[in-house]
Write an enzyme that holds these catalytic residues in place. Structure first.
Site, PDB file in Angstrom:
ATOM      1  N   PHE A   1      61.595   9.160   0.830  1.00  0.00           N
ATOM      2  CA  PHE A   1      60.635   8.850  -0.223  1.00  0.00           C
ATOM      3  C   PHE A   1      60.491   7.346  -0.362  1.00  0.00           C
ATOM      4  CE2 PHE A   1      60.797  13.132  -0.563  1.00  0.00           C
ATOM      5  CZ  PHE A   1      61.956  13.668  -1.103  1.00  0.00           C
TER       6      PHE A   1
ATOM      7  N   ALA B   1      55.081  13.267 -10.473  1.00  0.00           N
ATOM      8  CA  ALA B   1      56.451  13.164  -9.958  1.00  0.00           C
ATOM      9  C   ALA B   1      56.565  13.883  -8.621  1.00  0.00           C
ATOM     10  CB  ALA B   1      57.447  13.755 -10.953  1.00  0.00           C
TER      11      ALA B   1
ATOM     12  N   TRP C   1      54.839  11.881  -5.988  1.00  0.00           N
ATOM     13  CA  TRP C   1      55.623  10.685  -5.646  1.00  0.00           C
ATOM     14  C   TRP C   1      56.679  11.011  -4.606  1.00  0.00           C
ATOM     15  CZ3 TRP C   1      60.876   9.551  -6.225  1.00  0.00           C
ATOM     16  CH2 TRP C   1      61.243   8.208  -6.078  1.00  0.00           C
ATOM     17  N   HIS C   2      57.226  12.236  -4.700  1.00  0.00           N
ATOM     18  CA  HIS C   2      58.256  12.625  -3.747  1.00  0.00           C
ATOM     19  C   HIS C   2      57.704  12.866  -2.357  1.00  0.00           C
ATOM     20  CE1 HIS C   2      60.839  13.314  -7.282  1.00  0.00           C
ATOM     21  NE2 HIS C   2      61.837  13.175  -6.431  1.00  0.00           N
ATOM     22  N   GLY C   3      56.439  13.194  -2.256  1.00  0.00           N
ATOM     23  CA  GLY C   3      55.904  13.415  -0.917  1.00  0.00           C
ATOM     24  C   GLY C   3      54.456  13.837  -0.957  1.00  0.00           C
TER      25      GLY C   3
END
Lengths: 508, 445
Positions: free
Chosen positions: A508, A355, A358-360
C-alpha cells in the site's frame, strides 16, 4: 559499471546508454541492480543499514541529527527506486512550501491548502488509481462495443506513496487549521517526511508527534534503547515466525481454484486475519523499535484489535494512525455525526469506502471498505437504540455481553477480510460460499497444521497479554536474562524463518 | 468513530520523554545495556562455535557436493595446471585423465582437474575461480563452460544461489562487489561467514523439522570428473526430450530473459582469473540434438550467446561455441546435457586440442591434409549463416530433432559432411568420415 556494454549494438536494447526494459525502469537503475526491489525490513541489508544509522545518529552532534536522518531516509528510499524518492521529496517540498506560504500569507490559507491537497492526493490518484480507472473504462467501453479507446498508463505506484501522501496532507491541514505551526526548517521537515522507520508502511505520524522530537532530539537512554531492541526483535518474530507460517495456508485457500471444504475455508479466513495482524503489527513494532533505537518515539498502531467488543472499538485498536487520520481529515470535515443520523451513516460509509480504496485499487477493497462502513453504521444505530433503554445499561456492562460482542466483532471482521485478501470478487465469493455451504470434511486438514499452531499462538497471545504486559515484564528482567531473551528471539528467527513473504502492507 | 480530537494514545502533542536520571543512573543503565548485548553475543557465538567444531558439521560438509568439492580440492597434493569450471555438463563431460593424455600427446606434462558442480552458474564459478587460485601455483589455464540456462531470469534461485552458502568466503567479497552483486547477497555471505551456522540453516531446518538425516558423502569421481554410463539410444532420446520440455520454462520468451546478474559474475570471474595471470577461455557447451529445438528464435539463446560473446570480447577472452561441434553426436549423451564416459573422453580431447593448447601457445598436432588449421570452428547463432566447409551442419533449430530409431542398430552419426579430422583416439571418428578413410575398406550397406 555500465551494463549496456554487454548488449550487442544491433540489439536495440541500448538507448543512450540506458538499459530499457519493458518490465520496469527499476531493473536498469543502479538501486534496482544492487538492492532489487528495495530494502526489506527483514533482511541483512536493513539490519546493517539500521546499525549504521544508529551509530551515525548517536555519534552526530545534536543539531546535525535531522540531517543525518534525512540522509539515511533518502538512501533508504533510493533503494526502492529513484522515482519514489523523487516523488516523495517533491511532495514534501510542496507541503513545506504550502506551510510557509500559509504562515506568511494567512489570507491565502484556503487556496493554498486546497491546492496542496489537490496536488498531493492527485499525485496519489495518478500513480495508484489511473490504471484501475482506465481498465474499468476500457471494460465499459468493450461492453459498449468500443474496446481499447484509452491506453493503459502503465504506472506502478512507488513504494510509500499512500503513507507519505496522508502524512503530508495531515501536515498542511493541521497548519491551515492552526493546530500546528508551519515548520521553517526545511531539513527538519524533510527528515520528518522521509523518516525511514515509518515511511514505507506507517504509522502515519502527525506533525505534533515527530517534529518536536526532531527539533529537540533526545539524549541517549540505554533503557529505552534496550526496550526498543526487544520491540524490534519481537516484531520480527511476529512477522517471520507467525505471519509467514500462516501465509502458505492462506494462499492455499484464497489463491487456489479447486473445491474448498468449510473447515478449510474457515481456517483460511481466520489464518488471514491472524496473518495480517501479525504481519502489520509486527512491522509496526519493528518500525517503533527502530525509531526507539534512534531515540524517537512513534505512536502505537495496534492494541490487540481482535479483543474489540464492537466494530467501533475495533477501529480504535486496528491501524490506529489510519483510522484517526480518516476521522480527523475525512469523517469530521464531512460533518461527522453532527448532521443527523442518516448523514452520519452516509459519512461512515463514504469514509470507509475511501479507506478501502486507499488500501488498493480494486473492487474487493471497495467492498471491504463499504462492509466496514455498513458495520459501523449498524453499530451506531444499535448503540443509539440500546442507549435509550436504561434497563440495558447493566447488561451492556456485563461480561457475557462483552464476550458476545467480541466474538461477533471477530466474526464480522474475519468475513470482511475475505474481500481484503481475495484476488477478485469471484474468488471472495468462492471462499465465502465454502465457509457457509461447503462440505464439512476434515481430511486434508493436516497441511494446515503449521497455520493452526500459529493461530493458537496468536489466540493465546491475545488471551494472556493485557495492555503493556510484555514490555513491563521485559523491564523487570535482569540484563543477563534480557540478553538471553534477545538470543532466544534471534534463534527463533533462525529456526522458523520460512522463505519470507513480503510485508503485506508494503504494497500500500 | 468519535468526534474527540485526541491524540491517538492520549499523549499531548510534542511530549518528549526525558528521564531525570543522575549520571550514575545513566551509567548504570548503559552498563546494563552493554551486559545485555554481551550476553546475547556470547550465547550466539558460543552456539555457533559449538556447531563449527561439531561432528554434525563435518557430516553435513561431506554430504554436500559443493562443500566436499572445495574440501577435496584444498587437499590435492599438487594443484592442477588446467581447471574446468561449469555446471553438471562440465562435471560429466570433461575428463581430466583424457585431458592429461591429450596434453601429453602434445608434449606437455600438465595435470587437469574438473571443478564442475551441478547447477553452478557464473555465480558459483566466481568463487570456484577463487578456490582454484587459492593454491600455489595457480592454474595455467582455466576454462569456463557456460549454458543459456545459467543466465536465465527463470532459473531456480535455490539451485543457482547454492554457492552463496556453501562456497563463498570472505575472500570473495571484493569480487562480489566487482560483479555488481546485490547488497543482500554480499551481506548474506559476510554474515554467514561470521556465524557459520547461518550457512547451514536450510539443511539444519530440514534435519530438525523434516527429519532429513544426513546422507552418505557426495561422490567426487576421479579428479572431480563423474563418468556416466552409456544408455540405449531410446532412453537417451526420451530423457533428452523430457529435459528439453523442462528447459522451455527457463528459455522461452517472453517469460524468460537474460539476466544481468550472472553476466556480471561471469565478467568478474574472467577478470579475477586474468589478474592472477591465468589464461582463460569461455566455452558454450554442447547439447544433444533434442535440445536444439528449444534454442530457436523464441528463446533467449541468441541474446545469451551475443551477450556472453560481448563479455568475452570486453575482457579479451577467447570464446568458443561448441554447441554443434564435429565430435559429439546423440550417442555420446545420456540425456540432453550430460555425456557418457566415452563421449566425455572424445569431447575432452577436442577441447584440449582446440581450446587449451592454443591458450598455452602450443600448436595442435598437424591435421590431415586439406583442412585449414584456422582455430576452433565457430557456428555462430541461429540467425547467422555458419561458415562453409569446415563447419559441421547439425539439425536446424526449430526443426524436428534427429531422434535415433530405437529399433535401429547402434546409432548412426548425425549427417555431418565428410570431415577430415584426425582425432587420434581409440574408436576413430564419430563423424561420417569419407568411407575411404576408415580402415581403407568400402562402407557397409
Amino acid at each position: 559499471m555500465s551494463w549496456s556494454r554487454y548488449l550487442p549494438e544491433a540489439d536495440g536494447c541500448v538507448k543512450r546508454g540506458v538499459v530499457v526494459r519493458r518490465s520496469a525502469v527499476l531493473v536498469g537503475s543502479p538501486s534496482g541492480r544492487v538492492f532489487g526491489s528495495g530494502m526489506a525490513f527483514v533482511s541483512y541489508s536493513y539490519v546493517y543499514f539500521l546499525l549504521g544509522a544508529v551509530l551515525l545518529r548517536w555519534s552526530a552532534p545534536r543539531r546535525a541529527v535531522p540531517a543525518v536522518l534525512l540522509a539515511a531516509g533518502t538512501f533508504f528510499l533510493w533503494t526502492f527506486g529513484s522515482l519514489g524518492l523523487a516523488l516523495l521529496l517533491g511532495a514534501a517540498t510542496i507541503a513545506f512550501g504550502t506551510g510557509l506560504g500559509m504562515a506568511r500569507r494567512p489570507n491565502l490559507r484556503r487556496p493554498l491548502v486546497v491546492g496542496a491537497v489537490v496536488l498531493l492526493v492527485g499525485n496519489l490518484g495518478l500513480f495508484k488509481y489511473a490504471d484501475f480507472l482506465v481498465r474499468e473504462l476500457r471494460a465499459l467501453g468493450a461492453l459498449a462495443g468500443l474496446p481499447g479507446l484509452l491506453p493503459l498508463p502503465g504506472l506502478a505506484p512507488p513504494v510509500a506513496i499512500s503513507f507519505f501522501t496522508f502524512q503530508l496532507v495531515a501536515y498542511v491541514v493541521d497548519v491551515s487549521r492552526g493546530a500546528w505551526p508551519a515548520e521553517r526548517d526545511f531539513v527538519r521537515f524533510l527528515a520528518y517526511a522521509t523518516f525511514f522507520p515509518n515511511v514505507v508502511s506507517g504509522p502515519i505520524v502527525r506533525p505534533a508527534e515527530l517534529l518536536p522530537q526532531l527539533a529537540r532530539p533526545a539524549s541517549f537512554d540505554a533503557e529505552r534503547f534496550s526496550t526498543s531492541v526487544f520491540l524490534f526483535l519481537g516484531g520480527a518474530f511476529k512477522k517471520v515466525v507467525l505471519a509467514d507460517s500462516l501465509a502458505p495456508a492462506v494462499g492455499r485457500v484464497f489463491d487456489g481454484a479447486g473445491p474448498l471444504t468449510a473447515p478449510a475455508a474457515w481456517i483460511g479466513a481466520l489464518a488471514f486475519a491472524a496473518q495480517l495482524y501479525c504481519d502489520f503489527s509486527g512491522y509496526t513494532d519493528m518500525a517503533r523499535g527502530a525509531a526507539g533505537m534512534l531515540g524517537f518515539e512513534l505512536p502505537p498502531n495496534f492494541r490487540l484489535p481482535y479483543l474489540s467488543t464492537s466494530i467501533a472499538e475495533f477501529w480504535r485498536r486496528w491501524h490506529i494512525s489510519l483510522s484517526f487520520w480518516l476521522r480527523d481529515y475525512v469523517y469530521i470535515p464531512l460533518g461527522g455525526s453532527r448532521r443527523g443520523r442518516f448523514r452520519t451513516y452516509l459519512n461512515l460509509l463514504g469514509t470507509m469506502a475511501l479507506a478501502g480504496l486507499w488500501h488498493g485499487a480494486a473492487w474487493t477493497m471497495v467492498v471491504w471498505g463499504l462492509l466496514h462502513g455498513a458495520l459501523l453504521a449498524l453499530h451506531r444505530a444499535f448503540r443509539d437504540l440500546v442507549a435509550r433503554r436504561a434497563g440495558l445499561a447493566r447488561v451492556r456492562a456485563s461480561r457475557p455481553w462483552n464476550v458476545g460482542g467480541a466474538v461477533l466483532t471477530l466474526l464480522c471482521v474475519s468475513l470482511a477480510w475475505v474481500f481484503f485478501r481475495a484476488p477478485s470478487l469471484r474468488a471472495a465469493g468462492r471462499v465465502l460460499r465454502a465457509m457457509f455451504t461447503g462440505p464439512l470434511a476434515v481430511d486434508g486438514l493436516a497441511e494446515f497444521r503449521p497455520a493452526l499452531v500459529a493461530l493458537a499462538v496468536v489466540a493465546a497471545g491475545h488471551a494472556v497479554v493485557v495492555g503493556d504486559a510484555p514490555m513491563r515484564a521485559y523491564r523487570a528482567l535482569s540484563p543477563a536474562l534480557r540478553g538471553l531473551l534477545w538470543a532466544a528471539l534471534i534463534l527463533a528467527l533462525f529456526w522458523f524463518a520460512a522463505p519470507p513473504a513480503a510485508f503485506y502492507y508494503a504494497m500500500f | 468513530m468519535t468526534d474527540e480530537r485526541t491524540n491517538s494514545d492520549g499523549r499531548r502533542a510534542g511530549d518528549v520523554a526525558s528521564p531525570n536520571l543522575s549520571a550514575d543512573g545513566r551509567r548504570g543503565r548503559l552498563l546494563d545495556l552493554i551486559g545485555t548485548v554481551l550476553v546475547c553475543l556470547v550465547v550466539l557465538a558460543g552456539l555457533d562455535l559449538a556447531f563449527r567444531t561439531s561432528a554434525l558439521r563435518a557430516v553435513l560438509d561431506r554430504e554436500s557436493h559443493y562443500r566436499l568439492r572445495a574440501l577435496e580440492y584444498a587437499k590435492l597434493d599438487r594443484p592442477p595446471d588446467v581447471v574446468f569450471l561449469g555446471d553438471s555438463r562440465t562435471l560429466h563431460s570433461l575428463d581430466p585423465v583424457a585431458a592429461e593424455q591429450a596434453l601429453a600427446e602434445a608434449g606437455l606434462s600438465l595435470s587437469a582437474y574438473n571443478l564442475g558442480l551441478s547447477g553452478a552458474p557464473p555465480m558459483a564459478q566466481l568463487t570456484l575461480a577463487g578456490l582454484a587460485l587459492s593454491r600455489e601455483p595457480p592454474p595455467r589455464v582455466v576454462l569456463l563452460f557456460v549454458s543459456p540456462y545459467m543466465v536465465s531470469t527463470r532459473i531456480d534461485p535455490t539451485l543457482s544461489r547454492e554457492s552463496l552458502h556453501t562456497l563463498y568466503g570472505l575472500r570473495d567479497l571484493p569480487w562480489m562487489v566487482a560483479a555488481g552483486a546485490r547488497v543482500e547477497d554480499i551481506l548474506d555471505v559476510l554474515t554467514s561467514n561470521l556465524f557459520r551456522a547461518l550457512a547451514y540453516r536450510g539443511r539444519l531446518v530440514r534435519l530438525v523439522f523434516d527429519r532429513q538425516w544426513p546422507g552418505p558423502p557426495a561422490a567426487m569421481g576421479v579428479k572431480g570428473f563423474l563418468a556416466l554410463g552409456r544408455v540405449p539410444p531410446g532412453v537417451q532420446a526420451d530423457r533428452a526430450r523430457r529435459r528439453a520440455n523442462g528447459y522451455r520454462t527457463e528459455l522461452s520468451r517472453p517469460a524468460a530473459a537474460v539476466g544481468d546478474e550472472m553476466l556480471g559474475y561471469l565478467d568478474a570471474t574472467l577478470r579475477r582469473l586474468q589478474e592472477a595471470g591465468v589464461a582463460v577461455a569461455v566455452v558454450n557447451t554442447t547439447s544433444a540434438s533434442a535440445l536444439l529445438e528449444i534454442y530457436g528464435p523464441d528463446s533467449i539463446y541468441d541474446e545469451y550467446l551475443a551477450r556472453v560473446r560481448a563479455v568475452c570480447a570486453a575482457r579479451g577472452v577467447p570464446f568458443h561455441d561448441h554447441l554443434r561441434n564435429p565430435v559429439t553426436s546423440d550417442a555420446d549423451f545420456t540425456d540432453g546435457d550430460h555425456m557418457n564416459g566415452e563421449g566425455a573422453r572424445n569431447y575432452t580431447r577436442f577441447v584440449v586440442r582446440n581450446v587449451v593448447l592454443p591458450l598455452l601457445g602450443a600448436a595442435p598436432r598437424a591435421r590431415a591434409s586439406g583442412t585449414a588449421a584456422a582455430g576452433p570452428p565457430s557456428v555462430g547463432s541461429f540467425r547467422v549463416e555458419p561458415a562453409p566447409s569446415v563447419v559441421p551442419r547439425g539439425p536446424t533449430p526449430g526443426a524436428r530433432p534427429v531422434t535415433p530409431d530405437p529399433a535401429a542398430p547402434h546409432p548412426s552419426p548425425l549427417p555431418f559432411p565428410p570431415e577430415r579430422f584426425d582425432r587420434g583416439g581409440p574408436g576413430g571418428s564419430r563423424l561420417a568420415r569419407s568411407p575411404a578413410d576408415a580402415s581403407g575398406t568400402k562402407p557397409q550397406a
